[in-house]
Design a protein around this motif. Structure first.
Motif, short mmCIF file in Angstrom:
data_model
loop_
_atom_site.label_atom_id
_atom_site.label_comp_id
_atom_site.label_asym_id
_atom_site.label_seq_id
_atom_site.Cartn_x
_atom_site.Cartn_y
_atom_site.Cartn_z
N TYR A 6 -87.63 53.61 75.02
CA TYR A 6 -87.07 54.05 76.31
C TYR A 6 -86.28 55.34 76.11
CZ TYR A 6 -85.00 53.92 80.94
OH TYR A 6 -84.66 54.24 82.23
N HIS A 7 -86.55 56.34 76.95
CA HIS A 7 -85.91 57.65 76.83
C HIS A 7 -84.89 57.85 77.95
CE1 HIS A 7 -88.55 59.52 73.74
NE2 HIS A 7 -89.39 58.59 74.16
N TYR A 8 -83.62 58.00 77.53
CA TYR A 8 -82.55 58.31 78.48
C TYR A 8 -82.37 59.82 78.54
CZ TYR A 8 -80.97 53.48 78.87
OH TYR A 8 -80.89 52.15 79.13
N VAL A 48 -83.87 56.09 73.00
CA VAL A 48 -83.71 57.47 72.56
C VAL A 48 -82.90 58.21 73.63
CG1 VAL A 48 -84.84 59.61 71.86
CG2 VAL A 48 -85.96 57.40 71.42
N GLU A 49 -81.83 58.87 73.21
CA GLU A 49 -81.08 59.72 74.13
C GLU A 49 -81.62 61.14 74.00
OE1 GLU A 49 -77.00 59.34 73.06
OE2 GLU A 49 -76.80 57.34 73.94
N ASP A 61 -85.48 59.04 83.91
CA ASP A 61 -85.85 58.74 82.53
C ASP A 61 -87.37 58.62 82.40
OD1 ASP A 61 -83.15 58.65 81.87
OD2 ASP A 61 -83.01 56.49 82.21
N TRP A 62 -87.85 58.34 81.20
CA TRP A 62 -89.27 58.07 81.01
C TRP A 62 -89.44 57.12 79.83
CZ3 TRP A 62 -86.93 62.37 79.04
CH2 TRP A 62 -87.22 62.72 77.72
N ILE A 63 -90.66 56.58 79.67
CA ILE A 63 -90.89 55.57 78.63
C ILE A 63 -92.11 55.94 77.80
CG2 ILE A 63 -89.79 53.76 79.98
CD1 ILE A 63 -92.52 52.74 80.80
N GLU A 64 -92.13 55.41 76.58
CA GLU A 64 -93.27 55.60 75.70
C GLU A 64 -94.49 54.84 76.24
OE1 GLU A 64 -93.70 57.41 72.90
OE2 GLU A 64 -91.68 58.26 73.03
N VAL A 65 -95.67 55.32 75.90
CA VAL A 65 -96.91 54.77 76.46
C VAL A 65 -97.12 53.30 76.08
CG1 VAL A 65 -98.37 55.49 74.52
CG2 VAL A 65 -99.36 55.29 76.82
N ASP A 66 -96.52 52.86 74.98
CA ASP A 66 -96.71 51.47 74.53
C ASP A 66 -95.49 50.59 74.80
OD1 ASP A 66 -95.18 52.87 72.66
OD2 ASP A 66 -95.89 51.68 70.97
N MET A 67 -94.56 51.07 75.60
CA MET A 67 -93.34 50.29 75.80
C MET A 67 -93.63 48.91 76.38
SD MET A 67 -89.78 51.13 77.79
CE MET A 67 -88.85 49.84 78.60
#
Length: 349
Positions: free
Chosen positions: A215-217, A119-120, A92-98
């Motif tokens: 958060y990106h799944y 976000v899926e 997965d990956w995450i947004e820069v401001d998470m």
């Protein structure tokens, strides 16, 4: 001592690992350590982890024999020194401001848990998912009134009040240590469920961010392809023991916790039946029927199927449950195979 420790369990995810790690290292929030737990990967992940450790002093690498997600999380947590703990799955990956958003809320409200939405990400689209529990600050009394009654079953079938994932959350270290180390290493289905809901019950307060899809799944096509798992039923029962043991501690906080568990367990029963009826299962039809009959003879499965209210179940699942209650296994098997027919699905739509 960093404010935050981020734990990333890693196993054979070479195509996705760089995007995951770099999304963490490029965070606007910088007061963190990144703990990469290489759980016996056989691809190039171990080398990649060491490369990042050489480039960034915040990166700590642990190499261990493969033991599964639960043991990898424990290994990372055992060396973490942050006041708060975050987890990111390695594909997965995450947004820069998470972590800035989560840590700002943690500092402002001094809460045990901070939560964001997700976000899926599918190959051709992305879907934003918002939790049913409303954004805001929750003390223990408000949690008892608004979170606990719907946290595992919101009233809609397989709709959690709060997502079970640990990855869209920030936990105080003292809280996550107590709950994560108590999870059985053998649990390899529902690993997040086994940790998140005990944490919620232990927590004194939490904060949910509003309109923050951070958060990106990654939804990988190969992982969504149906396959047969001969140990699926065994995995369910290990998870069920964990949740059933939790029931004793939860009853005084969540009067309807047993009912929520029944709906969750019903979903697992249906998943187990679908698994046994998989086209990848080489057993004969008679052998499949015998195995499903054996599953249904289990007292907890039978109890859950009989207890759920059918008016709260979608039509397809309602049919499944009715057939399971009547032990009409051959009819159910035929329905499952018919529902997998492209022509049938096209007709139904």
């Amino acid at each position: 001592m960093p404010f935050l420790s981020v734990v990333v369990p890693i196993y054979n995810v070479e195509p996705y690992l760089r995007e995951c790690i770099e999304s963490i290292l490029n965070q606007e929030f910088v007061d963190f350590e990144l703990i990469l737990v290489n759980d016996g990967s056989t691809d190039n992940c171990s080398v990649m982890c060491e490369e990042y450790a050489e480039l960034d002093a915040r990166v700590i690498v642990i190499h261990k024999n493969n033991g599964g997600l639960v043991s990898a999380r424990k290994a990372g947590l055992s060396v973490a020194s942050g006041q708060y703990i975050g987890f990111v799955d390695s594909d997965d990956w995450i947004e820069v401001d998470m972590y800035k958003s989560l840590c700002d809320a943690a500092r402002k409200f001094d809460v045990d848990i901070v939560i964001c939405d997700i976000v899926e990400n599918y190959p051709e689209q992305e879907v934003k998912r918002t939790q049913i529990v409303a954004p805001g600050l929750y003390g223990k009394d408000r949690m008892k009134q608004e979170v606990y009654p719907i946290m595992l079953f919101s009233g809609e079938y397989y709709q959690f009040g709060l997502f079970p994932s640990v990855s869209n959350k920030l936990f105080k270290r003292v809280l996550i240590e107590k709950c994560q180390f108590d999870v059985d290493d053998r649990i390899c289905l529902g690993e997040d469920v086994a940790c998140t809901y005990p944490c919620l019950l232990e927590a004194n307060n939490l904060f949910i961010l509003e309109n923050k899809y951070l958060y990106h799944y990654r939804q990988i096509p190969s992982s969504m392809t149906a396959s047969y798992d001969e140990k699926f039923f065994e995995k369910i029962m290990i998870l069920w023991k964990r949740l059933n043991d939790l029931k004793r501690d939860a009853e005084h906080l969540v009067p309807n916790f047993a009912e929520q568990l029944q709906y969750y367990f019903t979903y697992l029963v249906i998943a187990a039946v679908n698994n046994e009826c998989s086209r990848h299962n080489q057993k004969s039809l008679r052998e499949k029927k015998i195995f499903i009959d054996k599953m249904l003879a289990h007292a907890e499965m039978k109890k859950a199927l009989q207890a759920v209210h059918m008016n709260k179940i979608p039509f397809k699942s309602k049919v499944y449950i009715w057939l399971l209650r009547k032990q009409q296994i051959l009819l159910l098997y035929g329905l499952i195979w018919l529902s997998r027919s492209r022509k049938f699905r096209s007709y139904c739509s």
